[in-house]
Every structure is written in C-alpha cells, then in structure tokens.
Design an enzyme around this catalytic site. Structure first.
Site, short mmCIF file in Angstrom:
data_model
loop_
_atom_site.label_atom_id
_atom_site.label_comp_id
_atom_site.label_asym_id
_atom_site.label_seq_id
_atom_site.Cartn_x
_atom_site.Cartn_y
_atom_site.Cartn_z
CG HIS A 82 41.75 129.45 -21.05
ND1 HIS A 82 41.88 129.06 -19.74
CD2 HIS A 82 41.88 128.32 -21.79
CE1 HIS A 82 42.08 127.74 -19.69
NE2 HIS A 82 42.09 127.28 -20.94
CG ASP A 161 37.04 120.43 -18.59
OD1 ASP A 161 37.07 119.91 -19.72
OD2 ASP A 161 38.00 121.03 -18.09
NE ARG A 168 39.10 116.08 -24.73
CZ ARG A 168 39.38 117.38 -24.60
NH1 ARG A 168 38.88 118.06 -23.59
NH2 ARG A 168 40.11 117.99 -25.49
CB SER A 183 37.52 121.15 -22.53
OG SER A 183 38.53 121.36 -21.60
CE LYS A 187 39.36 124.35 -18.48
NZ LYS A 187 39.82 123.10 -19.03
N1 URA Z 1 42.75 123.43 -22.71
C1 URA Z 1 41.65 123.01 -22.05
O1 URA Z 1 41.29 123.54 -21.02
N2 URA Z 1 40.95 121.98 -22.57
C2 URA Z 1 41.29 121.37 -23.71
O2 URA Z 1 40.59 120.47 -24.12
C3 URA Z 1 42.44 121.80 -24.39
C4 URA Z 1 43.16 122.85 -23.87
#
Ligand code: URA
Length: 434
Positions: A82, A161, A168, A183, A187
């Site tokens: 990621h 999220d 946000r 966040s 995930k």
């Molecule tokens: N990527 C994400 O999944 N969440 C964030 O808060 C910032 C970047």
C-alpha cells in the site's frame, strides 16, 4: 457511555479508553452518532493527537467494523502493498505483475484517487473492459489460477474508515498521523494479508511533508501491525517531484506498460525494486535484498512480468490489444507542448502543484462523486536537476478544453522552476524501517 463525554475528553487532551473508541467507531458506522458529533471528535483528535495505544485501538475497531477477508488458503506469508499516496504513483501496476511473475500470490484491493493524489483503480479503468468490481469469489479464483488479481474495494472492508475518511476530507483533517495510520492499517488488517510493505511517501506531493513526520507515521503503523499480527515494513520514498514522467490516468497506464517493456525511469525503478525486494523477503522467497532486486530485474528483462500484466488484464476482461499497442488508447483532444522560457537546471517540480493541476484538468476528483477524465494529464519530459536550453520541451499537457490551454501552460511554467544553480541531488529511497 456517551459521545458528548468522549468528545469533551479528547477536546481536553485526555486519553480515550479502548471501550470509548469502540463505542464511537461502532456508533458512527451504524449511524447512531451524527456527522457533526463525529466531526467534532475527529477535529479534537487532529488537534490533540492520540497516544500509540489510542491509535492502535482506533485501527482495530475500524478493521472490525465490516468484513475481514480470509486469504489463509494462499499460505502463511501473504504479502500486501500500500502507498500513503502520491503523484504519478503507478507503482502497483508495475510492481504487482513482477511479484506475481516470481510465483508470489498477489491479492490486492486498491483505492481511487482523492484530492491531488491518484488512485490505482481509476488508472486501471482506463484499460477498456478491465473490471475492477468483480466478486470476491472471482477475485480469489483469479489469484488461484493466474497468481494475481487487482480490484477495487468491493467488499465491505473497514466501512468505518470509508465514513471517517470522507468526513476528514470534508473538514480538513486528512494529514494527521494517528488518523492516517489507523485509516491505512484498518483496511490492510481487514484485507487478510499477514505481511505488508508500505510505501510511505515524503515531500511536497505527500501527506507527510518531512522525514521526521514520515518516520513517526511509519513507526506507528509498524507497531499497529505487530499487535494485529500483520508484519509491516515501511519504505520511505521521496515525493517532492512526481514519480516517473506521467501524471494522469491513461498516460500513467501507458508509462507502466512501457516500464514492463524495459523503458524504466530511474526514480520509478528505484521505488519498484525497493518495495518489491522487501515483498519477496516477507513472502519468504529470499533474504538477500540485492538478489531479490536482481530476480525482479530479470523478470522485467525476460518479459515474464509484462506477460503477467497481459494475463491479469485478460483475466479481468480487459482488452489486451491496448496493452500490446498503446497507440490504441483514446487520447485527449489537445496535447500541448510547454517550452522552457530560459536555460538552466530544473530546480523544482512541486508534486502537489502538479497533482492539483492534473486534477483541475479533470484527472482527479475534487469531490468524491466527481467523474474523472481518463485522457487528461501532464507528461513531464525533464526531471529535477536536468539541464534545459531555452525552447526545449519541458512537458506536454493533455487536455480536452481549448479555453484551458493558456492558463494551464502558464501554471505549469510557474510550477517547473528553472535556475542557474544546480539543485542538490535527492535520494529516491530515503529509509527502510522494519
Ligand atoms: N491513504 C489512506 O488510505 N488513508 C489515509 O488517511 C491517507 C492515505
């Protein structure tokens, strides 16, 4: 328990308990806590911060707010990747076929672009026919048959999220270490892998503008990973200027295809090899990082990685004739060259400003529900520290609206700064933290 007391506690800078955090996450996901109450709490977290214990509790509560994918059929070393977000970041489209071509299973769910940063799913959808919303059964089946599948988030993974991220974004609370860490990790925990390589971007185009903050973010994510049995390695990479040459959707896919055919910009290659070599190590397929890079390089050179991309696209209903002949991709109506107005060294190409310009052209979303234009974007021909002569092409702007040509050229000329002084060479890979 009562949400007003929880908001007041965080507002006054006190530590929230695991139960209080769970109460908020569950209540907000179910719609029992209102957007304005959640906004107040998120803003209080943004201003007062969170302890590591609180950030971990928030990550775990969010990861448990929806489904959790079970990938255990692929073994004990299922590796995910990621990025914390960047400009010109087409790394997944290049890296994951390379990894799959080495026999390491890739089951990856990616996101869409938001704000000035792009998203892999929007980019992949530039390939005619490519389906990013297949069922989970098909997703698993694809990994079983060809070793790779790359899709959007079709499952109900970490729905808390999704809600909190949108909130946000609407209240200027994105760039907070505990909120980003929770966040991302919520995930990734829900996505079912047990090893994770994170590209933590640093610089103008990243959420973390300096190395110190990026290190803090990385350390928090590694610690959350430990508690969730998700072994995490963070590679801190430079995002001062855009990665590679293309910023957009179709043009980034074309750059990724060309990369796998051997046209490899140095900064992009460095990031791909560093992240990939760590993925191979975590998958238990090689302890030696340099040897791992060599294996990746070989599979680019011998065409195995490119063939894996073809297999991936074909398997997900994409038309591979576009991959085989990139000239087939639909182009923007205008492809406008931007010429250097003076001679000198390229001193700065601020990635955030490039991302914002690409977004304005239609390559990204300002609001979540906006449609994007796959064909537009910016193709940067000169990288920072290169020398240019007056009149040389600095970049091409791909756009569809004639009345935007002049203002976009002017804006790009302001972003690409030229100086008599050669800038100091910056490293692409800043640090790897385990
Ligand atoms: N990527 C994400 O999944 N969440 C964030 O808060 C910032 C970047």
């Amino acid at each position: 328990m009562n949400i007003l007391e929880i908001i007041a506690k965080k507002r006054d800078g006190l530590e929230l308990s695991e139960e209080e955090i769970k109460f908020f996450v569950q209540g907000y996901t179910k719609g029992e806590i209102t957007d304005y109450q959640a906004s107040a709490l998120i803003m209080a977290i943004y201003i007062k911060g969170m302890t590591k214990k609180e950030t971990t509790s928030l990550s775990l509560a969010m990861s448990e707010s929806g489904d959790i994918l079970d990938l255990s059929r692929f073994g004990q070393n299922v590796v995910d990747k990621h990025s914390t977000g960047g400009v010109g970041d087409k790394v997944s489209i290049i890296l994951l076929p390379i990894i799959a071509s080495l026999g390491i299973p890739v089951a990856k769910m990616s996101g869409r672009g938001l704000g000035h940063t792009g998203g892999t799913i929007d980019k992949l959808e530039s390939i005619p026919g490519y389906k990013t919303d297949i069922s989970i059964e098909e997703f698993i089946q694809n990994v079983e048959t060809i070793g790779i599948s790359l899709i959007g988030q079709t499952m109900n993974l970490a729905p808390a999220d999704k809600k909190i991220y949108a909130l946000r974004d609407a209240i200027s609370c994105v760039d907070s270490i505990p909120l980003i860490a929770s966040s991302i990790m919520s995930k990734k925990i829900a996505s079912g892998a047990n090893k994770l390589v994170l590209d933590v971007t640093v610089g103008h185009g990243a959420f973390m503008k300096n190395l110190n903050d990026a290190q803090k973010l990385a350390e928090e994510m590694i610690e959350i990973g430990k508690l969730a049995k998700l072994e995490t390695v963070c590679v801190l990479t430079n995002m001062n200027e855009p990665l590679g040459h293309a910023v957009g959707n179709t043009i980034e896919v074309i750059e990724a295809i060309k990369f796998l055919r051997g046209e490899m910009p140095k900064d992009l290659l460095d990031v791909v090899l560093e992240l990939g070599s760590q993925m191979i190590r975590l998958a238990g397929k090689g302890e030696n990082i340099e040897e791992n890079k060599q294996k990746m390089f070989e599979n680019i050179k011998n065409g195995k990685a490119y063939n894996k991309l073809l297999e991936l696209v074909k398997n997900q209903n994409g038309d591979i004739s576009y991959i085989e002949n990139v000239e087939k991709f639909e182009k923007a109506k205008y492809i406008v060259p931007v010429y250097a107005q003076k001679e000198g060294y390229i001193y700065e190409i601020n990635a955030e400003n490039i991302g914002k310009l690409a977004c304005k052209l239609g390559a990204g979303r300002i609001k979540k529900e906006d449609n994007i234009d796959k064909t537009v974007g910016i193709e940067i021909c000169k990288k920072v520290a290169e020398y240019v002569k007056t009149g040389e092409v600095l970049a091409y702007i791909h756009l569809n609206k004639e009345d935007e040509i002049q203002s976009s050229v002017d804006e790009l000329l302001n972003i690409i700064k030229i100086s008599e002084q050669k800038p100091e060479t910056e490293k692409t890979i800043l640090q790897t933290i385990k």
